[in-house]
Motif scaffolding. Structure first.
Motif, PDB file in Angstrom:
ATOM      1  N   ALA A   1      31.404  72.328  45.395  1.00 46.44           N
ATOM      2  CA  ALA A   1      31.403  73.696  44.732  1.00 46.44           C
ATOM      3  C   ALA A   1      32.626  73.979  44.386  1.00 46.44           C
ATOM      4  CB  ALA A   1      30.056  74.015  45.618  1.00 46.44           C
ATOM      5  N   GLY A   2      33.481  74.012  45.404  1.00 44.75           N
ATOM      6  CA  GLY A   2      34.218  74.876  45.067  1.00 44.75           C
ATOM      7  C   GLY A   2      35.689  73.961  44.156  1.00 44.75           C
ATOM      8  N   CYS A   3      35.487  72.844  44.188  1.00 43.00           N
ATOM      9  CA  CYS A   3      36.139  72.078  43.479  1.00 43.00           C
ATOM     10  C   CYS A   3      35.766  72.240  41.373  1.00 43.00           C
ATOM     11  CB  CYS A   3      35.655  70.297  43.807  1.00 43.00           C
ATOM     12  SG  CYS A   3      37.110  70.019  45.098  1.00 43.00           S
ATOM     13  N   ILE A   4      34.383  72.320  41.661  1.00 41.35           N
ATOM     14  CA  ILE A   4      33.114  72.107  40.354  1.00 41.35           C
ATOM     15  C   ILE A   4      33.819  73.345  39.379  1.00 41.35           C
ATOM     16  CG2 ILE A   4      30.968  72.411  39.106  1.00 41.35           C
ATOM     17  CD1 ILE A   4      30.238  70.149  42.479  1.00 41.35           C
ATOM     18  N   LEU A   5      33.796  74.771  40.650  1.00 37.63           N
ATOM     19  CA  LEU A   5      34.002  75.560  39.923  1.00 37.63           C
ATOM     20  C   LEU A   5      35.388  75.966  38.981  1.00 37.63           C
ATOM     21  CD1 LEU A   5      34.071  78.529  39.783  1.00 37.63           C
ATOM     22  CD2 LEU A   5      34.587  79.102  41.828  1.00 37.63           C
ATOM     23  N   ALA A   6      36.180  75.054  40.040  1.00 37.49           N
ATOM     24  CA  ALA A   6      37.461  75.335  39.160  1.00 37.49           C
ATOM     25  C   ALA A   6      37.751  74.464  37.898  1.00 37.49           C
ATOM     26  CB  ALA A   6      38.668  73.831  40.443  1.00 37.49           C
ATOM     27  N   GLU A   7      36.914  73.246  37.795  1.00 36.67           N
ATOM     28  CA  GLU A   7      36.776  72.863  36.859  1.00 36.67           C
ATOM     29  C   GLU A   7      35.996  73.369  35.621  1.00 36.67           C
ATOM     30  OE1 GLU A   7      35.612  68.100  35.642  1.00 36.67           O
ATOM     31  OE2 GLU A   7      35.777  68.774  37.733  1.00 36.67           O
ATOM     32  N   MET A   8      35.081  73.811  36.336  1.00 35.77           N
ATOM     33  CA  MET A   8      34.707  75.027  35.281  1.00 35.77           C
ATOM     34  C   MET A   8      35.051  76.089  34.220  1.00 35.77           C
ATOM     35  SD  MET A   8      30.574  75.808  36.028  1.00 35.77           S
ATOM     36  CE  MET A   8      30.570  76.423  38.143  1.00 35.77           C
ATOM     37  N   LEU A   9      36.771  76.943  35.157  1.00 36.04           N
ATOM     38  CA  LEU A   9      37.275  78.005  34.736  1.00 36.04           C
ATOM     39  C   LEU A   9      38.659  76.784  34.404  1.00 36.04           C
ATOM     40  CD1 LEU A   9      37.187  80.056  37.682  1.00 36.04           C
ATOM     41  CD2 LEU A   9      36.240  80.411  35.230  1.00 36.04           C
ATOM     42  N   THR A  10      38.717  76.054  34.385  1.00 33.69           N
ATOM     43  CA  THR A  10      40.187  75.453  33.916  1.00 33.69           C
ATOM     44  C   THR A  10      39.950  74.002  33.351  1.00 33.69           C
ATOM     45  OG1 THR A  10      40.541  73.523  35.629  1.00 33.69           O
ATOM     46  CG2 THR A  10      41.378  75.716  36.120  1.00 33.69           C
ATOM     47  N   GLY A  11      39.177  73.603  33.451  1.00 35.17           N
ATOM     48  CA  GLY A  11      39.100  71.801  32.250  1.00 35.17           C
ATOM     49  C   GLY A  11      38.993  70.789  32.390  1.00 35.17           C
ATOM     50  N   ARG A  12      39.588  71.326  34.129  1.00 35.96           N
ATOM     51  CA  ARG A  12      40.289  70.267  34.324  1.00 35.96           C
ATOM     52  C   ARG A  12      39.890  69.622  35.734  1.00 35.96           C
ATOM     53  NH1 ARG A  12      44.622  72.739  33.383  1.00 35.96           N
ATOM     54  NH2 ARG A  12      44.764  72.804  34.687  1.00 35.96           N
ATOM     55  N   MET A  13      40.087  68.143  36.196  1.00 28.79           N
ATOM     56  CA  MET A  13      39.795  68.599  37.822  1.00 28.79           C
ATOM     57  C   MET A  13      40.518  68.857  38.436  1.00 28.79           C
ATOM     58  SD  MET A  13      38.421  63.880  37.667  1.00 28.79           S
ATOM     59  CE  MET A  13      36.879  63.686  36.667  1.00 28.79           C
TER      60      MET A  13
ATOM     61  N   LEU B   1      35.040  76.300  30.449  1.00 29.77           N
ATOM     62  CA  LEU B   1      33.971  77.942  30.034  1.00 29.77           C
ATOM     63  C   LEU B   1      34.113  78.273  30.160  1.00 29.77           C
ATOM     64  CD1 LEU B   1      30.519  75.761  32.438  1.00 29.77           C
ATOM     65  CD2 LEU B   1      31.608  74.904  30.007  1.00 29.77           C
ATOM     66  N   PRO B   2      33.403  79.898  29.530  1.00 29.90           N
ATOM     67  CA  PRO B   2      33.455  81.369  29.515  1.00 29.90           C
ATOM     68  C   PRO B   2      33.438  81.620  30.859  1.00 29.90           C
ATOM     69  CG  PRO B   2      32.257  80.779  27.783  1.00 29.90           C
ATOM     70  CD  PRO B   2      32.925  79.620  28.457  1.00 29.90           C
ATOM     71  N   THR B   3      34.177  82.665  31.683  1.00 29.64           N
ATOM     72  CA  THR B   3      33.668  83.576  33.218  1.00 29.64           C
ATOM     73  C   THR B   3      32.987  83.419  33.188  1.00 29.64           C
ATOM     74  OG1 THR B   3      36.270  83.471  32.470  1.00 29.64           O
ATOM     75  CG2 THR B   3      35.257  84.276  34.423  1.00 29.64           C
ATOM     76  N   GLY B   4      32.086  84.195  32.153  1.00 26.42           N
ATOM     77  CA  GLY B   4      30.797  84.520  32.545  1.00 26.42           C
ATOM     78  C   GLY B   4      29.838  83.168  32.786  1.00 26.42           C
ATOM     79  N   HIS B   5      29.872  82.339  31.727  1.00 27.58           N
ATOM     80  CA  HIS B   5      28.756  81.255  31.816  1.00 27.58           C
ATOM     81  C   HIS B   5      29.474  80.198  33.189  1.00 27.58           C
ATOM     82  CE1 HIS B   5      28.153  80.762  27.392  1.00 27.58           C
ATOM     83  NE2 HIS B   5      27.593  82.016  27.727  1.00 27.58           N
ATOM     84  N   ALA B   6      30.753  80.135  33.304  1.00 26.90           N
ATOM     85  CA  ALA B   6      31.073  79.603  34.910  1.00 26.90           C
ATOM     86  C   ALA B   6      30.553  80.862  36.226  1.00 26.90           C
ATOM     87  CB  ALA B   6      32.370  79.620  35.056  1.00 26.90           C
ATOM     88  N   THR B   7      30.981  81.376  36.506  1.00 29.49           N
ATOM     89  CA  THR B   7      30.016  82.359  37.238  1.00 29.49           C
ATOM     90  C   THR B   7      28.728  82.103  37.445  1.00 29.49           C
ATOM     91  OG1 THR B   7      32.341  84.275  36.343  1.00 29.49           O
ATOM     92  CG2 THR B   7      30.264  84.735  38.820  1.00 29.49           C
ATOM     93  N   LEU B   8      27.525  82.215  36.240  1.00 29.39           N
ATOM     94  CA  LEU B   8      26.518  82.420  36.165  1.00 29.39           C
ATOM     95  C   LEU B   8      26.066  81.186  36.656  1.00 29.39           C
ATOM     96  CD1 LEU B   8      23.659  83.836  36.006  1.00 29.39           C
ATOM     97  CD2 LEU B   8      23.697  82.516  33.289  1.00 29.39           C
ATOM     98  N   LEU B   9      26.426  80.041  36.023  1.00 28.49           N
ATOM     99  CA  LEU B   9      26.849  78.505  36.367  1.00 28.49           C
ATOM    100  C   LEU B   9      26.659  78.444  38.110  1.00 28.49           C
ATOM    101  CD1 LEU B   9      27.356  76.769  33.340  1.00 28.49           C
ATOM    102  CD2 LEU B   9      25.068  77.362  34.399  1.00 28.49           C
TER     103      LEU B   9
END
Length: 238
Positions: free
Chosen positions: A214-226, A120-128
């Motif tokens: 939640a931290g794992c999910i943030l990393a996945e939003m930013l990288t697109g990978r688990m 996801l775009p950084t701004g979208h990931a941050t908001l989510l």
């Protein structure tokens, strides 16, 4: 039209005929989920069926109902009502029912489907992520552990970028002033979002397991990978 001839009944949902246009959404940890239109309100709703076959499934279903009824927050999926078979209100003693139906708001998509398209775009990931933390803070303030936080259980309306946490089939109410060591179930969090503490001490954990996920999910939003995509709990631990 006979009740048994309704589209809902053909999906195995014995509910009132005012729920129309049923469509399969997926399978939660404890039951099948359909979307339908509630003709009383015109709203699209998600309906989760909890089958109650024995003492264990009755206990799990009633616990999920108890938890979802106590959680009212803009970042938690809202439950409209809980019904007995044929759309009847829950009796005072629901333990003899064959199933329960949780009728809740229907969200547009979930984070797992969104991440299939890439990071996801950084701004979208941050908001989510901000909304995810707000929802978790409220859930934990109600002394509830989600215990299965993952992208498939995080629901999103894309037009508002509104995030809500859902699927409390494995959630548990805990007393923060009481030690639950030895009384908490093992092996609940999906392995890719499972904290080392849960792997090393599966019967003794706290709300920190949700924060790790939640931290794992943030990393996945930013990288697109688990972040930890091992094939087993052992691979994950090392």
């Amino acid at each position: 039209m006979a009740e048994q001839d309704t589209p809902l009944f053909l999906h195995g949902f014995d509910l009132s005929s005012h729920f129309v246009d049923p469509r399969p959404l997926g399978t939660g940890v404890t039951g099948l989920v359909l979307s339908a239109v509630d003709q009383r309100t015109g709203q699209c709703v998600a309906i989760k069926k909890l089958v109650m076959r024995d003492a264990v499934t009755v206990k799990h279903a009633l616990r999920e109902v108890k938890i979802t009824r106590r959680l009212h927050h803009e970042n938690v999926v809202r439950v409209h009502e809980v019904l007995a078979p044929y759309g009847r209100p829950l009796p005072r003693d629901p333990t003899q029912l064959s199933a329960l139906y949780i009728v809740q708001e229907c969200m547009e998509t979930d984070l797992a489907r969104l991440l299939e398209q890439g990071p996801l775009p950084t701004g979208h990931a941050t908001l989510l992520f901000y909304q995810l933390l707000r929802g978790l803070k409220f859930i934990h303030s109600a002394n509830v552990l989600h215990r299965d936080l993952k992208p498939a259980n995080i629901f999103i309306n894309m037009d508002q970028l509104l995030l809500k946490i859902g699927d409390f089939g494995l959630a548990r109410i805990v007393d923060p002033h009481y030690s639950h060591k030895g009384y908490l179930s093992e092996g609940l969090v999906t392995k890719w979002y499972c904290s080392p503490r849960l792997l090393l001490s599966p019967n003794n954990y706290t709300k920190a397991i949700d924060m790790w996920a939640a931290g794992c999910i943030l990393a996945e939003m930013l990288t697109g990978r688990m972040l930890f995509a091992g094939t087993s709990a052992v691979c994950h631990a090392v």
